[in-house]
Enzyme design. Structure first.
Site, PDB file in Angstrom:
ATOM      1  N   ASP A 168       6.943   4.130  10.390  1.00 51.80           N
ATOM      2  CA  ASP A 168       6.305   3.816   9.110  1.00 51.80           C
ATOM      3  C   ASP A 168       6.582   4.943   8.124  1.00 51.80           C
ATOM      4  OD1 ASP A 168       4.787   2.241   7.471  1.00 51.80           O
ATOM      5  OD2 ASP A 168       2.865   2.751   8.397  1.00 51.80           O
ATOM      6  N   LYS A 187       9.509   0.893   8.209  1.00 51.83           N
ATOM      7  CA  LYS A 187       8.683   0.010   7.370  1.00 51.83           C
ATOM      8  C   LYS A 187       8.301   0.764   6.109  1.00 51.83           C
ATOM      9  CE  LYS A 187       4.115  -0.858   8.275  1.00 51.83           C
ATOM     10  NZ  LYS A 187       3.486  -0.350   7.041  1.00 51.83           N
ATOM     11  N   GLU A 215      -0.610  -7.815   4.719  1.00 52.22           N
ATOM     12  CA  GLU A 215      -1.908  -7.211   5.100  1.00 52.22           C
ATOM     13  C   GLU A 215      -3.018  -7.671   4.168  1.00 52.22           C
ATOM     14  OE1 GLU A 215      -1.976  -2.952   5.638  1.00 52.22           O
ATOM     15  OE2 GLU A 215      -4.154  -2.930   5.881  1.00 52.22           O
ATOM     16  N   GLU A 232       6.072   0.242   2.155  1.00 57.89           N
ATOM     17  CA  GLU A 232       5.124  -0.592   1.423  1.00 57.89           C
ATOM     18  C   GLU A 232       5.641  -0.913   0.019  1.00 57.89           C
ATOM     19  OE1 GLU A 232       1.220   1.211   1.350  1.00 57.89           O
ATOM     20  OE2 GLU A 232       1.181   1.469   3.531  1.00 57.89           O
ATOM     21  N   ASP A 268       1.501   4.885   9.725  1.00 62.44           N
ATOM     22  CA  ASP A 268       0.921   6.066   9.078  1.00 62.44           C
ATOM     23  C   ASP A 268      -0.616   5.978   9.113  1.00 62.44           C
ATOM     24  OD1 ASP A 268       0.495   4.142   7.146  1.00 62.44           O
ATOM     25  OD2 ASP A 268       1.312   5.310   5.475  1.00 62.44           O
ATOM     26  N   SER A 269      -1.144   4.888   9.665  1.00 61.52           N
ATOM     27  CA  SER A 269      -2.581   4.802   9.948  1.00 61.52           C
ATOM     28  C   SER A 269      -2.999   5.930  10.891  1.00 61.52           C
ATOM     29  CB  SER A 269      -2.934   3.446  10.575  1.00 61.52           C
ATOM     30  OG  SER A 269      -2.067   3.151  11.653  1.00 61.52           O
TER      31      SER A 269
HETATM   32  O1  KIV Z   1       0.078   2.174   9.299  1.00 58.53           O
HETATM   33  C1  KIV Z   1      -0.208   1.146   9.897  1.00 58.53           C
HETATM   34  O2  KIV Z   1      -0.710   1.157  11.024  1.00 58.53           O
HETATM   35  C2  KIV Z   1       0.058  -0.112   9.221  1.00 58.53           C
HETATM   36  C3  KIV Z   1      -0.792  -1.264   9.654  1.00 58.53           C
HETATM   37  C4  KIV Z   1      -1.265  -2.000   8.498  1.00 58.53           C
HETATM   38  C5  KIV Z   1      -0.103  -2.128  10.634  1.00 58.53           C
HETATM   39  O3  KIV Z   1       0.879  -0.195   8.380  1.00 58.53           O
END
Ligand code: KIV
Length: 283
Positions: free
Chosen positions: A84, A114, A183, A116, A45-46
């Site tokens: 993500d 993924k 991270e 958080e 999500d970056s």
């Molecule tokens: O969104 C992203 O790119 C991440 C990075 C910290 C790998 O979660």
């Protein structure tokens, strides 16, 4: 090369073979990453920051993540791809988490998702895993809760905080995650967690002792210039290459050097002359 799976990653940890991991957001970069032989790719999500230009990741939507994940899958059909989960796609309820993890799989053919958080997202991790999908955890500097962390700041830099993070890591493993991303934490904390867990532990700014490393592709290629975190190593300066290419294009167009004969289509033999004749005869 055959696509790697969770068992391959578990064996790589056991053998001490580092896992190579990058973010990707589109077809061309995913294609090059697969050709280069990356072990896994994250549609992070970056992309909110490095593709869309938002100030953080919070505005990113599921629909945006799905479109980019589809593009990455088309570029890298034989690479393990992780989607993500964006802000508020899993925090509100386990049902939301399962539905949205399912969307990533059904609509973009990812291999895992993924999310958080540590202890506070255990129910969501269990729910997704019990539905038959794979989850990578993500703790330490978690951008989706950077407001609560006081900004994009390194975490676990005291002994107590490192031990608290270890509890989060264990909770994520016990909930059934197949791997964990750390991270923005000191190497000592990265080492402690990597050695304490059976599942592979990946690092972005968590030091050299983890089982693998990930970088944001736009950072490592030197494409994103707004800021560069301490943990980034730049392997190229594409921003410079692209700016120079654009300037050369402007010069060429203004001076008439582009397009040259080799960039132009040809008429069939004799047709140019015929056209001239017809034009002369025209009233
Ligand atoms: O969104 C992203 O790119 C991440 C990075 C910290 C790998 O979660």
């Amino acid at each position: 090369m055959a696509k790697k799976n969770v068992f391959d990653f578990a064996q790589m940890k056991q053998r001490g073979e580092k896992i190579t991991f990058l973010t990707a957001y589109d077809y061309p970069v995913a294609h090059l990453a697969e050709q280069a032989g990356l072990d896994m790719l994250l549609v992070g999500d970056s992309l909110g920051m490095v593709v869309y230009g938002y100030g953080g990741t919070l505005p990113v939507t599921m629909d945006q993540m799905i479109v980019h994940s589809q593009s990455v899958r088309r570029g890298a059909p034989n690479t393990f791809i992780i989607g993500d989960m964006p802000f508020l796609s899993y925090q509100k309820s386990v049902a939301d988490a399962i539905d949205n993890a399912g969307r990533f799989h059904k609509e973009a053919d990812v291999d895992a998702v993924k999310l958080e958080g540590g202890r506070r997202v255990v129910p969501q991790i269990k729910g997704i895993v019990d539905s038959g999908m794979l989850v990578m955890g993500h703790i330490g500097l978690t951008p989706q809760s950077s407001g609560q962390l006081g900004g994009f700041k390194a975490q676990a830099n005291t002994a107590e905080a490192a031990l608290a993070l270890l509890e989060d890591a264990k909770a994520v493993e016990e909930a059934g995650a197949f791997s964990l991303l750390l991270e923005g934490i000191p190497p000592e904390a990265g080492k402690l967690i990597t050695e304490s867990l059976k599942i592979p532990v990946l690092s972005i700014g968590a030091g050299p002792y983890c089982d693998g490393q990930v970088l944001i592709v736009s950072d490592m290629l030197g494409l994103f210039e707004a800021f560069t975190p301490k943990f980034v190593k730049k392997y190229a300066n594409l921003a410079e290459v692209i700016r120079n290419a654009f300037k050369a294009y402007i010069d060429d167009v203004k001076s008439g050097r582009f397009p040259a004969a080799e960039h132009c289509y040809k008429m069939k033999p004799g047709e140019a002359e015929k056209l001239e004749e017809l034009l002369k005869k025209a009233p």
